[in-house]
Design an enzyme around this catalytic site. Structure first.
Site, PDB file in Angstrom:
ATOM      1  N   HIS A 285      31.886 -80.321 -34.906  1.00 59.13           N
ATOM      2  CA  HIS A 285      31.033 -79.414 -34.111  1.00 59.13           C
ATOM      3  C   HIS A 285      29.575 -79.867 -34.261  1.00 59.13           C
ATOM      4  CE1 HIS A 285      29.808 -75.916 -31.978  1.00 59.13           C
ATOM      5  NE2 HIS A 285      30.074 -74.973 -32.853  1.00 59.13           N
ATOM      6  N   HIS A 324      34.961 -83.847 -25.666  1.00 64.97           N
ATOM      7  CA  HIS A 324      34.587 -82.423 -25.632  1.00 64.97           C
ATOM      8  C   HIS A 324      35.789 -81.623 -25.151  1.00 64.97           C
ATOM      9  CE1 HIS A 324      32.272 -78.782 -24.842  1.00 64.97           C
ATOM     10  NE2 HIS A 324      31.325 -79.336 -25.577  1.00 64.97           N
ATOM     11  N   ASP A 380      25.881 -84.422 -28.864  1.00 65.76           N
ATOM     12  CA  ASP A 380      25.508 -84.949 -30.188  1.00 65.76           C
ATOM     13  C   ASP A 380      25.322 -86.451 -30.233  1.00 65.76           C
ATOM     14  OD1 ASP A 380      27.576 -82.398 -31.459  1.00 65.76           O
ATOM     15  OD2 ASP A 380      25.414 -82.542 -31.705  1.00 65.76           O
TER      16      ASP A 380
END
Ligand code: SDX
Length: 446
Positions: A285, A324, A380
Protein backbone atom coordinates in the site's frame (compact mmCIF):
# COMPACT_ATOMS: atom_id res chain seq x y z
CA UNK A 1 -58.44 5.57 -22.55
CA UNK A 2 -59.60 6.61 -19.07
CA UNK A 3 -57.07 7.73 -16.46
CA UNK A 4 -57.61 4.64 -14.26
CA UNK A 5 -56.61 2.34 -17.14
CA UNK A 6 -53.59 4.53 -17.91
CA UNK A 7 -52.52 4.47 -14.26
CA UNK A 8 -52.82 0.65 -14.15
CA UNK A 9 -50.86 0.31 -17.37
CA UNK A 10 -48.17 2.68 -16.06
CA UNK A 11 -47.95 0.70 -12.80
CA UNK A 12 -47.63 -2.56 -14.75
CA UNK A 13 -44.89 -1.07 -16.93
CA UNK A 14 -43.09 0.23 -13.83
CA UNK A 15 -43.38 -3.18 -12.15
CA UNK A 16 -42.12 -4.87 -15.31
CA UNK A 17 -39.12 -2.55 -15.57
CA UNK A 18 -38.55 -2.87 -11.82
CA UNK A 19 -38.61 -6.66 -12.15
CA UNK A 20 -36.01 -6.32 -14.92
CA UNK A 21 -33.83 -4.58 -12.25
CA UNK A 22 -33.42 -7.92 -10.53
CA UNK A 23 -31.74 -11.30 -10.68
CA UNK A 24 -33.72 -14.51 -10.76
CA UNK A 25 -31.63 -17.13 -8.97
CA UNK A 26 -32.56 -20.77 -9.16
CA UNK A 27 -31.14 -22.98 -6.44
CA UNK A 28 -30.54 -26.25 -8.30
CA UNK A 29 -30.37 -28.11 -4.99
CA UNK A 30 -34.02 -27.33 -4.24
CA UNK A 31 -35.35 -26.15 -7.63
CA UNK A 32 -36.61 -23.00 -5.88
CA UNK A 33 -36.23 -19.58 -7.58
CA UNK A 34 -35.57 -16.28 -5.89
CA UNK A 35 -36.02 -12.71 -7.14
CA UNK A 36 -33.06 -10.58 -5.97
CA UNK A 37 -33.46 -6.81 -6.60
CA UNK A 38 -30.60 -4.91 -8.26
CA UNK A 39 -29.94 -1.33 -7.09
CA UNK A 40 -27.01 0.90 -8.14
CA UNK A 41 -25.62 -2.06 -10.11
CA UNK A 42 -25.41 -4.30 -7.04
CA UNK A 43 -27.44 -6.79 -5.04
CA UNK A 44 -27.64 -6.77 -1.26
CA UNK A 45 -25.65 -9.70 0.11
CA UNK A 46 -28.33 -10.07 2.81
CA UNK A 47 -30.88 -10.88 0.08
CA UNK A 48 -28.95 -14.12 -0.48
CA UNK A 49 -29.63 -15.35 3.04
CA UNK A 50 -33.15 -16.47 2.06
CA UNK A 51 -31.59 -19.12 -0.21
CA UNK A 52 -31.75 -22.34 1.86
CA UNK A 53 -32.42 -25.99 1.24
CA UNK A 54 -33.49 -26.66 4.82
CA UNK A 55 -35.29 -23.78 6.58
CA UNK A 56 -33.07 -24.41 9.65
CA UNK A 57 -29.99 -23.46 7.61
CA UNK A 58 -28.14 -20.16 8.14
CA UNK A 59 -28.70 -19.28 4.49
CA UNK A 60 -26.50 -18.35 1.54
CA UNK A 61 -23.50 -16.02 1.92
CA UNK A 62 -21.14 -14.57 -0.71
CA UNK A 63 -17.43 -15.40 -0.33
CA UNK A 64 -15.09 -12.59 -1.36
CA UNK A 65 -11.55 -12.75 0.12
CA UNK A 66 -9.91 -9.26 0.08
CA UNK A 67 -13.25 -7.84 -1.06
CA UNK A 68 -12.35 -8.11 -4.75
CA UNK A 69 -15.99 -7.64 -5.69
CA UNK A 70 -17.75 -6.35 -2.60
CA UNK A 71 -19.06 -2.81 -2.05
CA UNK A 72 -18.75 -2.15 1.69
CA UNK A 73 -20.50 1.21 1.60
CA UNK A 74 -22.26 3.85 -0.44
CA UNK A 75 -20.00 6.89 -0.76
CA UNK A 76 -20.16 10.31 -2.41
CA UNK A 77 -16.56 11.32 -1.83
CA UNK A 78 -14.28 9.86 -4.53
CA UNK A 79 -15.04 8.25 -7.89
CA UNK A 80 -12.56 6.06 -9.75
CA UNK A 81 -13.07 4.47 -13.16
CA UNK A 82 -10.19 2.01 -13.25
CA UNK A 83 -10.52 1.15 -16.94
CA UNK A 84 -10.78 4.75 -18.11
CA UNK A 85 -8.13 5.99 -15.66
CA UNK A 86 -10.52 8.50 -14.11
CA UNK A 87 -10.21 9.92 -10.57
CA UNK A 88 -12.56 12.61 -9.21
CA UNK A 89 -12.91 14.11 -5.70
CA UNK A 90 -16.57 15.08 -5.16
CA UNK A 91 -16.96 15.15 -8.96
CA UNK A 92 -13.94 17.33 -9.70
CA UNK A 93 -11.32 15.66 -11.98
CA UNK A 94 -7.99 15.18 -10.23
CA UNK A 95 -6.22 16.88 -13.16
CA UNK A 96 -8.18 20.12 -12.52
CA UNK A 97 -7.60 20.06 -8.78
CA UNK A 98 -3.86 19.35 -9.20
CA UNK A 99 -3.56 22.27 -11.59
CA UNK A 100 -5.89 24.85 -10.00
CA UNK A 101 -6.46 24.00 -6.34
CA UNK A 102 -4.37 23.78 -3.17
CA UNK A 103 -4.16 20.89 -0.74
CA UNK A 104 -6.06 22.71 2.03
CA UNK A 105 -8.82 23.69 -0.42
CA UNK A 106 -9.00 20.10 -1.69
CA UNK A 107 -9.11 18.79 1.89
CA UNK A 108 -12.05 21.13 2.57
CA UNK A 109 -13.77 19.82 -0.58
CA UNK A 110 -13.33 16.19 0.51
CA UNK A 111 -14.58 16.92 4.03
CA UNK A 112 -17.49 19.22 3.21
CA UNK A 113 -18.50 18.09 -0.28
CA UNK A 114 -18.19 21.51 -1.92
CA UNK A 115 -15.35 23.86 -2.85
CA UNK A 116 -15.11 26.52 -0.11
CA UNK A 117 -16.08 30.16 -0.56
CA UNK A 118 -13.30 32.68 0.11
CA UNK A 119 -14.61 33.17 3.66
CA UNK A 120 -14.88 29.43 4.30
CA UNK A 121 -11.36 28.81 3.00
CA UNK A 122 -10.04 31.64 5.20
CA UNK A 123 -11.67 30.18 8.31
CA UNK A 124 -10.58 26.63 7.44
CA UNK A 125 -6.98 27.73 6.79
CA UNK A 126 -6.92 29.80 10.01
CA UNK A 127 -8.28 26.90 12.07
CA UNK A 128 -5.90 24.29 10.67
CA UNK A 129 -2.94 26.67 10.97
CA UNK A 130 -3.80 27.37 14.62
CA UNK A 131 -3.86 23.68 15.45
CA UNK A 132 -0.35 22.85 14.21
CA UNK A 133 1.27 22.99 17.67
CA UNK A 134 1.42 19.79 19.73
CA UNK A 135 1.42 19.37 23.53
CA UNK A 136 4.95 19.67 24.90
CA UNK A 137 4.59 16.24 26.55
CA UNK A 138 4.49 14.67 23.08
CA UNK A 139 8.09 15.73 22.58
CA UNK A 140 9.05 13.52 25.54
CA UNK A 141 7.07 10.73 23.90
CA UNK A 142 8.97 11.17 20.63
CA UNK A 143 12.31 11.34 22.45
CA UNK A 144 11.60 7.83 23.73
CA UNK A 145 12.05 6.35 20.26
CA UNK A 146 15.38 4.91 19.18
CA UNK A 147 17.36 7.17 16.79
CA UNK A 148 16.74 4.76 13.91
CA UNK A 149 13.01 4.24 14.59
CA UNK A 150 11.00 4.19 11.36
CA UNK A 151 8.99 7.44 11.17
CA UNK A 152 5.82 5.52 10.27
CA UNK A 153 6.12 3.61 13.54
CA UNK A 154 6.49 6.93 15.32
CA UNK A 155 3.47 8.37 13.51
CA UNK A 156 1.22 5.42 14.35
CA UNK A 157 2.13 5.59 18.04
CA UNK A 158 2.03 9.37 18.39
CA UNK A 159 -1.27 9.88 16.58
CA UNK A 160 -2.79 7.17 18.78
CA UNK A 161 -1.33 8.98 21.81
CA UNK A 162 -3.20 12.15 20.80
CA UNK A 163 -6.37 10.34 21.91
CA UNK A 164 -5.06 10.54 25.50
CA UNK A 165 -4.81 14.35 25.27
CA UNK A 166 -8.21 15.12 23.77
CA UNK A 167 -10.88 13.32 25.78
CA UNK A 168 -13.62 15.21 23.93
CA UNK A 169 -12.67 13.21 20.83
CA UNK A 170 -14.89 10.41 22.11
CA UNK A 171 -17.94 12.58 21.38
CA UNK A 172 -17.91 11.33 17.81
CA UNK A 173 -21.57 12.18 17.17
CA UNK A 174 -21.06 15.79 18.19
CA UNK A 175 -20.36 17.77 14.98
CA UNK A 176 -18.44 20.47 16.85
CA UNK A 177 -16.16 17.87 18.43
CA UNK A 178 -15.54 16.21 15.05
CA UNK A 179 -14.73 19.61 13.58
CA UNK A 180 -12.17 20.31 16.33
CA UNK A 181 -10.54 16.87 15.97
CA UNK A 182 -10.39 17.43 12.20
CA UNK A 183 -8.52 20.73 12.67
CA UNK A 184 -6.17 18.99 15.09
CA UNK A 185 -5.47 15.94 12.91
CA UNK A 186 -5.01 17.86 9.65
CA UNK A 187 -2.99 20.52 11.50
CA UNK A 188 -0.78 18.26 13.61
CA UNK A 189 0.10 15.47 11.16
CA UNK A 190 2.84 17.59 9.47
CA UNK A 191 4.19 18.71 12.87
CA UNK A 192 4.45 15.17 14.23
CA UNK A 193 5.93 13.97 10.91
CA UNK A 194 8.55 16.73 10.95
CA UNK A 195 9.35 16.18 14.64
CA UNK A 196 9.77 12.44 13.95
CA UNK A 197 12.18 13.24 11.13
CA UNK A 198 14.18 15.71 13.25
CA UNK A 199 14.34 13.15 16.07
CA UNK A 200 15.96 10.57 13.78
CA UNK A 201 18.59 13.17 12.87
CA UNK A 202 19.15 14.18 16.47
CA UNK A 203 18.23 17.73 15.50
CA UNK A 204 16.15 20.16 17.58
CA UNK A 205 12.45 20.36 16.74
CA UNK A 206 11.40 23.38 14.65
CA UNK A 207 8.09 24.84 15.74
CA UNK A 208 5.34 25.71 13.22
CA UNK A 209 5.49 29.09 11.51
CA UNK A 210 1.91 30.23 11.10
CA UNK A 211 2.85 32.74 8.41
CA UNK A 212 3.75 29.96 5.98
CA UNK A 213 1.45 27.83 3.79
CA UNK A 214 0.57 24.27 4.75
CA UNK A 215 3.36 22.72 2.63
CA UNK A 216 5.68 25.66 3.29
CA UNK A 217 5.35 25.27 7.06
CA UNK A 218 5.98 21.52 6.72
CA UNK A 219 9.23 22.24 4.84
CA UNK A 220 10.10 24.79 7.54
CA UNK A 221 9.66 22.26 10.37
CA UNK A 222 11.69 19.70 8.42
CA UNK A 223 14.60 21.65 7.05
CA UNK A 224 15.08 24.93 8.93
CA UNK A 225 18.48 25.17 10.60
CA UNK A 226 20.03 28.42 11.85
CA UNK A 227 18.15 30.95 9.70
CA UNK A 228 15.85 33.26 11.66
CA UNK A 229 13.04 32.84 9.11
CA UNK A 230 12.73 29.82 6.83
CA UNK A 231 11.83 30.69 3.25
CA UNK A 232 10.53 27.62 1.42
CA UNK A 233 11.60 27.24 -2.19
CA UNK A 234 8.41 28.02 -4.17
CA UNK A 235 9.00 25.17 -6.65
CA UNK A 236 9.33 22.58 -3.86
CA UNK A 237 6.44 24.14 -1.92
CA UNK A 238 4.19 23.89 -5.00
CA UNK A 239 5.40 20.39 -5.87
CA UNK A 240 4.58 19.19 -2.35
CA UNK A 241 1.14 20.83 -2.49
CA UNK A 242 0.33 19.05 -5.77
CA UNK A 243 1.58 15.73 -4.38
CA UNK A 244 -0.58 16.25 -1.29
CA UNK A 245 -3.63 16.87 -3.52
CA UNK A 246 -2.93 13.67 -5.47
CA UNK A 247 -2.68 11.60 -2.27
CA UNK A 248 -5.68 13.09 -0.44
CA UNK A 249 -8.22 10.30 -1.04
CA UNK A 250 -8.77 7.21 -3.13
CA UNK A 251 -12.16 5.67 -2.25
CA UNK A 252 -12.10 2.29 -0.47
CA UNK A 253 -8.37 1.47 -0.45
CA UNK A 254 -6.87 -0.69 2.30
CA UNK A 255 -6.22 2.12 4.81
CA UNK A 256 -9.60 3.77 4.19
CA UNK A 257 -11.31 0.41 4.65
CA UNK A 258 -9.33 0.20 7.91
CA UNK A 259 -10.46 3.55 9.29
CA UNK A 260 -14.04 2.72 8.36
CA UNK A 261 -13.77 -0.68 10.03
CA UNK A 262 -12.01 0.50 13.18
CA UNK A 263 -14.20 3.63 13.32
CA UNK A 264 -17.33 1.48 13.13
CA UNK A 265 -16.70 0.40 16.74
CA UNK A 266 -17.16 4.12 17.62
CA UNK A 267 -13.62 4.57 18.86
CA UNK A 268 -12.18 8.11 18.79
CA UNK A 269 -10.79 9.45 15.47
CA UNK A 270 -7.16 9.52 16.68
CA UNK A 271 -7.16 5.76 17.40
CA UNK A 272 -8.95 5.11 14.10
CA UNK A 273 -6.47 7.28 12.17
CA UNK A 274 -3.52 5.50 13.82
CA UNK A 275 -4.96 2.21 12.53
CA UNK A 276 -5.23 3.68 9.02
CA UNK A 277 -1.60 4.84 9.16
CA UNK A 278 -0.63 1.29 10.16
CA UNK A 279 -2.46 -0.12 7.12
CA UNK A 280 -0.86 2.45 4.83
CA UNK A 281 2.61 1.49 6.16
CA UNK A 282 2.46 -1.88 4.39
CA UNK A 283 4.71 -2.36 1.32
CA UNK A 284 1.72 -3.32 -0.83
CA UNK A 285 0.00 0.00 0.00
CA UNK A 286 1.56 3.33 0.94
CA UNK A 287 4.86 1.69 1.86
CA UNK A 288 5.36 0.86 -1.84
CA UNK A 289 6.95 4.24 -2.55
CA UNK A 290 9.76 3.28 -0.16
CA UNK A 291 10.08 -0.18 -1.77
CA UNK A 292 10.33 1.37 -5.25
CA UNK A 293 13.47 3.26 -4.22
CA UNK A 294 15.01 0.16 -2.63
CA UNK A 295 14.18 -1.73 -5.85
CA UNK A 296 15.76 0.92 -8.13
CA UNK A 297 18.85 1.03 -5.92
CA UNK A 298 19.05 -2.78 -6.04
CA UNK A 299 18.77 -2.80 -9.85
CA UNK A 300 21.57 -0.26 -9.88
CA UNK A 301 21.97 0.43 -13.61
CA UNK A 302 19.79 0.68 -16.74
CA UNK A 303 21.71 -2.29 -18.16
CA UNK A 304 20.52 -4.50 -15.29
CA UNK A 305 16.81 -3.74 -15.79
CA UNK A 306 16.15 -6.64 -18.23
CA UNK A 307 17.65 -9.10 -15.72
CA UNK A 308 15.41 -7.72 -12.96
CA UNK A 309 12.32 -7.87 -15.20
CA UNK A 310 13.15 -11.53 -15.83
CA UNK A 311 13.02 -12.14 -12.04
CA UNK A 312 9.67 -10.32 -11.87
CA UNK A 313 8.24 -12.50 -14.63
CA UNK A 314 9.55 -15.59 -12.88
CA UNK A 315 7.49 -14.52 -9.87
CA UNK A 316 10.58 -14.05 -7.68
CA UNK A 317 10.01 -10.33 -7.04
CA UNK A 318 7.37 -7.71 -7.74
CA UNK A 319 7.90 -4.59 -9.82
CA UNK A 320 7.08 -2.25 -6.95
CA UNK A 321 5.08 0.84 -7.91
CA UNK A 322 3.30 -1.15 -10.62
CA UNK A 323 -0.19 -2.62 -10.61
CA UNK A 324 -3.40 -1.64 -8.91
CA UNK A 325 -6.57 -3.32 -7.71
CA UNK A 326 -8.75 -0.76 -9.46
CA UNK A 327 -6.70 0.93 -12.19
CA UNK A 328 -6.34 -1.44 -15.12
CA UNK A 329 -4.91 1.40 -17.10
CA UNK A 330 -2.46 4.19 -16.29
CA UNK A 331 -3.03 5.64 -12.78
CA UNK A 332 -3.99 9.27 -13.63
CA UNK A 333 -1.99 10.43 -10.62
CA UNK A 334 1.22 8.83 -11.93
CA UNK A 335 0.94 10.91 -15.11
CA UNK A 336 0.70 14.16 -13.11
CA UNK A 337 3.46 13.07 -10.72
CA UNK A 338 5.79 12.48 -13.65
CA UNK A 339 5.28 16.12 -14.66
CA UNK A 340 5.96 17.32 -11.11
CA UNK A 341 9.11 15.18 -11.09
CA UNK A 342 10.61 17.09 -14.01
CA UNK A 343 9.82 20.43 -12.31
CA UNK A 344 11.68 19.29 -9.17
CA UNK A 345 14.58 17.80 -11.14
CA UNK A 346 14.93 21.07 -13.03
CA UNK A 347 15.67 22.75 -9.69
CA UNK A 348 17.40 19.98 -7.74
CA UNK A 349 19.12 18.15 -10.57
CA UNK A 350 17.90 14.94 -12.21
CA UNK A 351 17.64 11.97 -9.90
CA UNK A 352 20.14 9.42 -11.30
CA UNK A 353 17.62 6.63 -10.62
CA UNK A 354 15.14 8.21 -13.05
CA UNK A 355 16.70 6.50 -16.07
CA UNK A 356 16.31 3.11 -14.38
CA UNK A 357 12.66 3.89 -13.55
CA UNK A 358 11.94 5.02 -17.11
CA UNK A 359 13.55 1.84 -18.50
CA UNK A 360 11.44 -0.32 -16.15
CA UNK A 361 8.34 1.49 -17.36
CA UNK A 362 9.35 1.25 -21.03
CA UNK A 363 9.93 -2.49 -20.85
CA UNK A 364 6.85 -3.17 -18.71
CA UNK A 365 4.56 -1.26 -21.08
CA UNK A 366 5.75 -3.41 -23.98
CA UNK A 367 6.00 -6.79 -22.28
CA UNK A 368 3.15 -9.32 -22.52
CA UNK A 369 3.50 -10.32 -18.84
CA UNK A 370 2.58 -6.80 -17.70
CA UNK A 371 0.15 -6.05 -20.51
CA UNK A 372 -1.81 -9.27 -19.86
CA UNK A 373 -2.03 -8.44 -16.15
CA UNK A 374 -2.77 -4.77 -16.86
CA UNK A 375 0.14 -3.60 -14.75
CA UNK A 376 0.89 0.09 -15.12
CA UNK A 377 2.81 2.57 -12.95
CA UNK A 378 0.72 3.58 -9.94
CA UNK A 379 0.89 6.59 -7.65
CA UNK A 380 3.93 5.18 -5.85
CA UNK A 381 6.21 4.61 -8.81
CA UNK A 382 7.63 8.09 -9.34
CA UNK A 383 6.92 9.83 -6.02
CA UNK A 384 9.96 8.38 -4.29
CA UNK A 385 12.29 9.85 -6.94
CA UNK A 386 10.84 13.28 -6.24
CA UNK A 387 11.01 12.94 -2.47
CA UNK A 388 14.62 11.75 -2.64
CA UNK A 389 15.54 14.73 -4.84
CA UNK A 390 13.80 17.03 -2.34
CA UNK A 391 16.10 15.68 0.37
CA UNK A 392 13.79 13.24 2.18
CA UNK A 393 15.23 9.96 3.46
CA UNK A 394 13.49 6.88 2.02
CA UNK A 395 11.84 6.04 5.34
CA UNK A 396 9.93 9.34 5.22
CA UNK A 397 8.22 8.51 1.90
CA UNK A 398 5.15 6.71 3.37
CA UNK A 399 4.83 9.55 5.91
CA UNK A 400 4.45 11.93 2.97
CA UNK A 401 1.54 9.76 1.87
CA UNK A 402 -0.08 9.62 5.32
CA UNK A 403 -0.11 13.39 5.85
CA UNK A 404 -2.38 14.31 2.92
CA UNK A 405 -4.45 11.11 3.15
CA UNK A 406 -5.57 12.21 6.63
CA UNK A 407 -8.25 14.51 5.15
CA UNK A 408 -9.58 11.67 2.99
CA UNK A 409 -9.57 9.25 5.92
CA UNK A 410 -11.52 11.69 8.11
CA UNK A 411 -14.01 12.42 5.32
CA UNK A 412 -14.60 8.68 4.86
CA UNK A 413 -14.75 8.05 8.64
CA UNK A 414 -17.33 10.81 9.04
CA UNK A 415 -19.40 9.52 6.07
CA UNK A 416 -19.41 6.06 7.66
CA UNK A 417 -20.48 7.44 11.06
CA UNK A 418 -23.37 9.42 9.57
CA UNK A 419 -24.56 6.65 7.24
CA UNK A 420 -27.75 5.18 8.78
CA UNK A 421 -27.10 1.88 7.02
CA UNK A 422 -23.67 1.40 8.63
CA UNK A 423 -23.02 -0.36 11.94
CA UNK A 424 -20.10 -2.17 13.55
CA UNK A 425 -18.15 -4.03 10.85
CA UNK A 426 -18.30 -7.74 11.54
CA UNK A 427 -17.84 -10.01 8.47
CA UNK A 428 -18.87 -13.68 8.44
CA UNK A 429 -16.60 -16.64 7.59
CA UNK A 430 -16.72 -20.06 6.00
CA UNK A 431 -15.53 -22.47 8.71
CA UNK A 432 -13.58 -25.48 7.43
CA UNK A 433 -11.80 -26.29 10.67
CA UNK A 434 -12.23 -29.30 12.99
CA UNK A 435 -15.66 -30.45 14.08
CA UNK A 436 -16.12 -30.77 17.85
CA UNK A 437 -13.47 -32.91 19.58
CA UNK A 438 -12.55 -33.98 23.19
CA UNK A 439 -9.74 -32.35 25.23
CA UNK A 440 -6.57 -34.56 25.25
CA UNK A 441 -4.63 -34.75 28.53
CA UNK A 442 -0.88 -33.98 28.21
CA UNK A 443 0.26 -37.62 28.81
CA UNK A 444 -1.90 -38.84 25.90
CA UNK A 445 -0.69 -36.31 23.31
CA UNK A 446 1.41 -37.55 20.41
C1 SDX B 1 -1.52 2.13 -3.36
O1 SDX B 1 -6.20 0.69 -3.51
C2 SDX B 1 -5.76 1.87 -3.63
O2 SDX B 1 -6.43 2.78 -4.06
C3 SDX B 1 -4.34 2.08 -3.14
C4 SDX B 1 -3.68 3.41 -3.52
C5 SDX B 1 -4.30 4.58 -2.79
O3 SDX B 1 -4.21 5.69 -3.30
O4 SDX B 1 -4.78 4.37 -1.65
O5 SDX B 1 -3.78 3.62 -4.92
C6 SDX B 1 -2.20 3.42 -3.12
O6 SDX B 1 -1.47 1.30 -2.48
C7 SDX B 1 -0.98 1.85 -4.74
C8 SDX B 1 -0.40 0.41 -4.87
C9 SDX B 1 1.03 0.44 -4.33
N1 SDX B 1 1.54 -0.95 -4.24
C10 SDX B 1 2.52 -1.38 -5.06
O7 SDX B 1 3.00 -0.72 -5.98
C11 SDX B 1 3.01 -2.79 -4.74
C12 SDX B 1 3.16 -3.59 -6.03
N2 SDX B 1 1.82 -3.87 -6.55
C13 SDX B 1 1.19 -5.11 -6.21
O8 SDX B 1 1.52 -5.67 -5.00
C14 SDX B 1 -0.26 -5.18 -6.65
O9 SDX B 1 -0.33 -4.72 -7.93
C15 SDX B 1 -1.30 -4.48 -5.79
C16 SDX B 1 -1.22 -4.87 -4.36
C17 SDX B 1 -1.18 -3.00 -5.93
C18 SDX B 1 -2.67 -4.89 -6.34
O10 SDX B 1 -2.77 -6.24 -6.13
P1 SDX B 1 -4.05 -7.10 -6.62
O11 SDX B 1 -5.08 -6.24 -7.21
O12 SDX B 1 -4.42 -7.96 -5.47
O13 SDX B 1 -3.47 -7.94 -7.80
P2 SDX B 1 -2.81 -9.35 -7.64
O14 SDX B 1 -1.77 -9.30 -6.56
O15 SDX B 1 -3.87 -10.38 -7.56
O16 SDX B 1 -2.03 -9.47 -9.03
C19 SDX B 1 -2.66 -9.93 -10.21
C20 SDX B 1 -1.51 -10.53 -11.02
C21 SDX B 1 -0.71 -11.57 -10.24
O17 SDX B 1 -0.12 -12.42 -11.22
P3 SDX B 1 -0.77 -13.92 -11.45
O18 SDX B 1 -0.88 -14.56 -10.08
O19 SDX B 1 -2.09 -13.65 -12.10
O20 SDX B 1 0.21 -14.61 -12.36
O21 SDX B 1 -0.55 -9.50 -11.34
C22 SDX B 1 0.69 -9.81 -10.70
C23 SDX B 1 0.40 -10.81 -9.60
O22 SDX B 1 1.54 -11.59 -9.34
N3 SDX B 1 1.19 -8.56 -10.15
C24 SDX B 1 2.45 -8.17 -10.23
C25 SDX B 1 2.48 -6.90 -9.62
N4 SDX B 1 1.25 -6.58 -9.20
C26 SDX B 1 0.45 -7.62 -9.52
N5 SDX B 1 3.54 -8.76 -10.77
C27 SDX B 1 4.68 -8.07 -10.66
N6 SDX B 1 4.80 -6.84 -10.09
C28 SDX B 1 3.72 -6.23 -9.55
N7 SDX B 1 3.83 -5.04 -8.99
Amino acid sequence: MDSATTATQTKKAEDASASRESLTITDNRSGKSYEIPIKNGAIRAMDLRQIKVDPAEFGMMSYDPAYNNTASCISKITFIDGDAGILRYRGYPIEDLAEKSTYLETAYLLLHGELPTAAQLKEWTYSVTHHTFIHESIKKFLDGFHYDAHPMGMMISTIAALSTFYHDAKDIFDAESRRKQTYRLVGKMPTIAAFSYRHTLGMPFVYPDNELSYPGNFLNMLFRTTEAKYRPNPTLEHALDVLFILHADHEQNCSTNTIRGVGSSHVDPYSATAAAIAALYGPLHGGANEEVLHMLLEIGTVQKVPEFIKRVKAGEVKLMGFGHRVYKHYDPRARIIKKVAYEVFELMGKNPLLEIALECERIALEDEYFIKRKLYPNVDFYTGLIYQSMGFPISMFPVLFAIPRTSGWIAQWQEMLLDPEQKIARPRQIYLGHDTRQYVPMDQRG
